[in-house]
Design a protein around this motif. Structure first.
Motif, PDB file in Angstrom:
ATOM      1  N   TYR A 177       0.813  -1.213   0.000  1.00 11.25           N
ATOM      2  CA  TYR A 177       0.000   0.000   0.000  1.00 11.25           C
ATOM      3  C   TYR A 177       0.852   1.272   0.000  1.00 11.25           C
ATOM      4  CZ  TYR A 177      -2.659   3.841   2.014  1.00 11.25           C
ATOM      5  OH  TYR A 177      -3.192   5.079   2.255  1.00 11.25           O
ATOM      6  N   ASP A 178       1.844   1.347   0.882  1.00 12.26           N
ATOM      7  CA  ASP A 178       2.627   2.582   1.021  1.00 12.26           C
ATOM      8  C   ASP A 178       3.375   2.931  -0.255  1.00 12.26           C
ATOM      9  OD1 ASP A 178       1.858   3.124   3.658  1.00 12.26           O
ATOM     10  OD2 ASP A 178       3.420   1.826   4.471  1.00 12.26           O
ATOM     11  N   ARG A 179       3.961   1.929  -0.899  1.00 10.75           N
ATOM     12  CA  ARG A 179       4.704   2.212  -2.133  1.00 10.75           C
ATOM     13  C   ARG A 179       3.754   2.674  -3.235  1.00 10.75           C
ATOM     14  NH1 ARG A 179       8.085  -2.003  -5.952  1.00 10.75           N
ATOM     15  NH2 ARG A 179       9.019  -0.424  -7.317  1.00 10.75           N
ATOM     16  N   ALA A 180       2.630   1.977  -3.382  1.00 14.67           N
ATOM     17  CA  ALA A 180       1.660   2.361  -4.411  1.00 14.67           C
ATOM     18  C   ALA A 180       1.114   3.763  -4.152  1.00 14.67           C
ATOM     19  CB  ALA A 180       0.525   1.338  -4.455  1.00 14.67           C
ATOM     20  N   PHE A 181       0.845   4.069  -2.896  1.00 11.68           N
ATOM     21  CA  PHE A 181       0.335   5.387  -2.502  1.00 11.68           C
ATOM     22  C   PHE A 181       1.312   6.484  -2.922  1.00 11.68           C
ATOM     23  CE2 PHE A 181      -0.034   8.794   0.692  1.00 11.68           C
ATOM     24  CZ  PHE A 181      -1.398   9.078   0.643  1.00 11.68           C
ATOM     25  N   ASN A 182       2.595   6.301  -2.635  1.00 13.97           N
ATOM     26  CA  ASN A 182       3.599   7.325  -2.948  1.00 13.97           C
ATOM     27  C   ASN A 182       3.807   7.484  -4.449  1.00 13.97           C
ATOM     28  OD1 ASN A 182       4.244   8.175  -0.291  1.00 13.97           O
ATOM     29  ND2 ASN A 182       5.440   6.327   0.025  1.00 13.97           N
ATOM     30  N   ILE A 183       3.656   6.422  -5.211  1.00 12.06           N
ATOM     31  CA  ILE A 183       3.763   6.524  -6.670  1.00 12.06           C
ATOM     32  C   ILE A 183       2.612   7.348  -7.230  1.00 12.06           C
ATOM     33  CG2 ILE A 183       3.514   5.195  -8.812  1.00 12.06           C
ATOM     34  CD1 ILE A 183       5.296   3.067  -7.571  1.00 12.06           C
ATOM     35  N   LEU A 216      -6.575   3.705  -5.033  1.00  6.47           N
ATOM     36  CA  LEU A 216      -6.115   2.429  -4.490  1.00  6.47           C
ATOM     37  C   LEU A 216      -7.278   1.561  -4.012  1.00  6.47           C
ATOM     38  CD1 LEU A 216      -2.926   3.567  -2.552  1.00  6.47           C
ATOM     39  CD2 LEU A 216      -3.038   2.305  -4.710  1.00  6.47           C
ATOM     40  N   LEU A 217      -8.293   2.191  -3.434  1.00  9.35           N
ATOM     41  CA  LEU A 217      -9.436   1.431  -2.933  1.00  9.35           C
ATOM     42  C   LEU A 217     -10.336   0.962  -4.067  1.00  9.35           C
ATOM     43  CD1 LEU A 217     -11.068   0.348  -0.543  1.00  9.35           C
ATOM     44  CD2 LEU A 217     -12.165   2.608  -0.370  1.00  9.35           C
ATOM     45  N   TYR A 218     -10.778   1.876  -4.920  1.00  2.00           N
ATOM     46  CA  TYR A 218     -11.757   1.534  -5.944  1.00  2.00           C
ATOM     47  C   TYR A 218     -11.125   1.004  -7.230  1.00  2.00           C
ATOM     48  CZ  TYR A 218     -14.392   4.474  -2.749  1.00  2.00           C
ATOM     49  OH  TYR A 218     -14.956   5.017  -1.613  1.00  2.00           O
ATOM     50  N   GLY A 219      -9.876   1.350  -7.466  1.00  3.40           N
ATOM     51  CA  GLY A 219      -9.207   0.868  -8.674  1.00  3.40           C
ATOM     52  C   GLY A 219      -8.435  -0.411  -8.467  1.00  3.40           C
ATOM     53  N   PHE A 220      -7.863  -0.586  -7.260  1.00  5.81           N
ATOM     54  CA  PHE A 220      -6.975  -1.726  -7.022  1.00  5.81           C
ATOM     55  C   PHE A 220      -7.385  -2.576  -5.817  1.00  5.81           C
ATOM     56  CE2 PHE A 220      -4.522   1.355  -9.435  1.00  5.81           C
ATOM     57  CZ  PHE A 220      -3.970   0.546 -10.417  1.00  5.81           C
ATOM     58  N   ARG A 221      -8.485  -2.238  -5.212  1.00  3.33           N
ATOM     59  CA  ARG A 221      -9.029  -2.995  -4.058  1.00  3.33           C
ATOM     60  C   ARG A 221      -7.997  -3.175  -2.941  1.00  3.33           C
ATOM     61  NH1 ARG A 221     -10.235  -7.824  -1.609  1.00  3.33           N
ATOM     62  NH2 ARG A 221     -12.376  -7.986  -0.855  1.00  3.33           N
ATOM     63  N   LYS A 222      -7.290  -2.115  -2.639  1.00  5.32           N
ATOM     64  CA  LYS A 222      -6.411  -2.128  -1.481  1.00  5.32           C
ATOM     65  C   LYS A 222      -7.244  -1.670  -0.283  1.00  5.32           C
ATOM     66  CE  LYS A 222      -1.963  -1.871  -3.778  1.00  5.32           C
ATOM     67  NZ  LYS A 222      -1.568  -3.232  -3.366  1.00  5.32           N
ATOM     68  N   LEU A 223      -7.677  -2.635   0.523  1.00  2.98           N
ATOM     69  CA  LEU A 223      -8.688  -2.368   1.533  1.00  2.98           C
ATOM     70  C   LEU A 223      -8.176  -1.552   2.706  1.00  2.98           C
ATOM     71  CD1 LEU A 223     -10.610  -5.769   1.625  1.00  2.98           C
ATOM     72  CD2 LEU A 223     -11.036  -3.741   0.225  1.00  2.98           C
ATOM     73  N   GLU A 224      -6.855  -1.375   2.821  1.00  6.31           N
ATOM     74  CA  GLU A 224      -6.327  -0.534   3.884  1.00  6.31           C
ATOM     75  C   GLU A 224      -6.401   0.949   3.538  1.00  6.31           C
ATOM     76  OE1 GLU A 224      -2.568  -2.561   2.221  1.00  6.31           O
ATOM     77  OE2 GLU A 224      -4.717  -2.579   1.759  1.00  6.31           O
ATOM     78  N   ALA A 225      -6.755   1.270   2.270  1.00  2.48           N
ATOM     79  CA  ALA A 225      -6.916   2.663   1.854  1.00  2.48           C
ATOM     80  C   ALA A 225      -8.135   3.267   2.537  1.00  2.48           C
ATOM     81  CB  ALA A 225      -7.054   2.755   0.337  1.00  2.48           C
ATOM     82  N   PHE A 226      -8.006   4.519   2.976  1.00  2.00           N
ATOM     83  CA  PHE A 226      -9.067   5.201   3.732  1.00  2.00           C
ATOM     84  C   PHE A 226      -9.144   6.640   3.231  1.00  2.00           C
ATOM     85  CE2 PHE A 226     -10.885   7.338   7.493  1.00  2.00           C
ATOM     86  CZ  PHE A 226     -11.877   6.441   7.874  1.00  2.00           C
ATOM     87  N   PRO A 227      -9.898   6.885   2.143  1.00  2.81           N
ATOM     88  CA  PRO A 227      -9.987   8.244   1.594  1.00  2.81           C
ATOM     89  C   PRO A 227     -10.537   9.224   2.625  1.00  2.81           C
ATOM     90  CG  PRO A 227     -10.867   6.635   0.047  1.00  2.81           C
ATOM     91  CD  PRO A 227     -10.666   5.916   1.334  1.00  2.81           C
ATOM     92  N   VAL A 228      -9.829  10.325   2.825  1.00  4.86           N
ATOM     93  CA  VAL A 228     -10.216  11.297   3.847  1.00  4.86           C
ATOM     94  C   VAL A 228     -10.457  12.662   3.213  1.00  4.86           C
ATOM     95  CG1 VAL A 228      -9.492  12.539   5.926  1.00  4.86           C
ATOM     96  CG2 VAL A 228      -8.928  10.109   5.663  1.00  4.86           C
ATOM     97  N   ASP A 229     -11.686  13.141   3.327  1.00  3.99           N
ATOM     98  CA  ASP A 229     -11.991  14.524   2.968  1.00  3.99           C
ATOM     99  C   ASP A 229     -12.453  15.239   4.228  1.00  3.99           C
ATOM    100  OD1 ASP A 229     -14.565  13.610   3.427  1.00  3.99           O
ATOM    101  OD2 ASP A 229     -15.205  13.748   1.343  1.00  3.99           O
ATOM    102  N   VAL A 230     -12.916  16.454   4.094  1.00  5.79           N
ATOM    103  CA  VAL A 230     -13.277  17.234   5.267  1.00  5.79           C
ATOM    104  C   VAL A 230     -14.423  16.597   6.039  1.00  5.79           C
ATOM    105  CG1 VAL A 230     -14.868  18.746   3.990  1.00  5.79           C
ATOM    106  CG2 VAL A 230     -13.788  19.568   6.095  1.00  5.79           C
ATOM    107  N   TRP A 231     -15.333  15.926   5.332  1.00  7.90           N
ATOM    108  CA  TRP A 231     -16.477  15.308   6.002  1.00  7.90           C
ATOM    109  C   TRP A 231     -16.047  14.094   6.812  1.00  7.90           C
ATOM    110  CZ3 TRP A 231     -19.993  18.629   6.456  1.00  7.90           C
ATOM    111  CH2 TRP A 231     -20.300  19.521   5.431  1.00  7.90           C
ATOM    112  N   ILE A 232     -15.164  13.293   6.243  1.00  7.18           N
ATOM    113  CA  ILE A 232     -14.668  12.131   6.990  1.00  7.18           C
ATOM    114  C   ILE A 232     -13.860  12.593   8.197  1.00  7.18           C
ATOM    115  CG2 ILE A 232     -13.059  10.180   6.888  1.00  7.18           C
ATOM    116  CD1 ILE A 232     -15.742   9.555   5.659  1.00  7.18           C
ATOM    117  N   GLN A 233     -13.094  13.669   8.036  1.00  9.23           N
ATOM    118  CA  GLN A 233     -12.361  14.221   9.180  1.00  9.23           C
ATOM    119  C   GLN A 233     -13.327  14.585  10.309  1.00  9.23           C
ATOM    120  OE1 GLN A 233     -10.250  17.537   7.497  1.00  9.23           O
ATOM    121  NE2 GLN A 233      -8.389  16.358   7.111  1.00  9.23           N
TER     122      GLN A 233
END
Length: 292
Positions: free
Chosen positions: A206-212, A228-245
């Motif tokens: 996850y970390d390497r893909a994220f940085n790329i 990463l979540l919707y394109g590659f099904r990396k389930l540890e991805a956690f998209p954060v916007d202002v609402w999720i914050q």
């Protein structure tokens, strides 16, 4: 060629999944109680019609060439994440209050995974600081304007344009699709895509893909996690916007700077699903109105 078959889909809500705002793609085209979409299977364009009846999906394939049914089944199972053990996930939510309160708002909601990774990348960029309705309309406009059209009995359906086609557009042309200032990001990312090992991201940690992904124009942390979540099904991805914050602060009293570490420690490989359920809960429950 036209074939019909069924797939078991226990604990699955087709409509809720497609309209949950996930940035893999716009919702499929509604048609007579079902949905139509163009899928490429074995490099052959196919029109898929999908309808839900209780715990089964009724699927019709229309194609100009013969296509193996098992390949279509694999694609449907993947796109709607039907092999995910959602009941185990519910057990996880029930054991982690206050997450237990979100289940009834989102039961049957699953990941809506990319049928085209490049489309997911562009959709995710287009979604930044943009309403769900606006970015989905923009992606559909891009497909109609620069994708390839295929004629089927239910009309013409369009593929998503290639990186080469989008890379050759000028800023004003792409802005006409409704992507606004993101047009330059989309064009520049399309030009860069051949130099980024996109196909290899699935096999990376996850970390390497994220940085790329952060090297792509218009891709910040939230957009990278969407890809990463919707394109590659990396389930540890956690998209954060202002609402999720705001939701996370409200439910867990977690500081924004410590959010990523908190998610990694508490949610682990359920992080992506937790985010999906929290976002849907916030949209449906009205909790955002009271979250500052």
């Amino acid at each position: 060629m036209q074939k019909d078959f069924k797939i078991k889909a226990k604990e699955f809500d087709l409509e809720a999944t497609m309209y949950s705002g996930q940035t893999s793609q716009p919702p499929w085209h509604p048609n007579g109680g079902g949905y139509n979409e163009l899928l490429t299977v074995n490099n052959k364009p196919s029109l898929i019609t999908i309808k839900q009846a209780d715990d089964k999906l009724h699927i019709t394939i229309e194609a100009h060439e013969k296509i193996p049914l098992y390949k279509v089944k694999e694609r449907i199972n993947h796109i709607f994440d039907l092999k995910f053990n959602i009941e185990e996930f519910y057990d996880f939510l029930y054991s982690h209050p206050p997450l237990d309160s979100v289940i009834d708002y989102s039961r049957g909601l699953r990941l809506f995974l990319a049928k085209d990774v490049f489309e997911c990348i562009i959709s995710s960029i287009a979604s930044a600081n943009c309403s769900i309705k606006r970015w989905t309309n923009a992606i559909n406009h891009i497909k109609r304007s620069w994708g390839r059209g295929y004629q089927f009995s239910k009309g013409i359906f369009y593929s998503f344009p290639t990186p080469t086609i989008l890379a050759g557009l000028d800023d004003n042309s792409l802005r006409s699709a409704g992507v606004g200032y993101r047009a330059s990001y989309i064009i520049r990312t399309s030009r860069m895509i051949s130099r980024i090992p996109i196909k290899d991201l699935k096999r990376m940690d996850y970390d390497r893909a994220f940085n790329i992904l952060l090297k792509l124009p218009g891709v910040g942390p939230k957009v990278a996690d969407c890809i990463l979540l919707y394109g590659f099904r990396k389930l540890e991805a956690f998209p954060v916007d202002v609402w999720i914050q705001r939701i996370m602060k409200h439910l867990f009293s977690v500081d924004d700077k410590k959010l990523r570490d908190f998610v990694k420690d508490e949610f682990n490989d359920y992080a992506g699903y937790v985010q999906l359920y929290l976002y849907n809960y916030a949209r449906k429950s009205g909790i955002l109105e009271g979250v500052q």
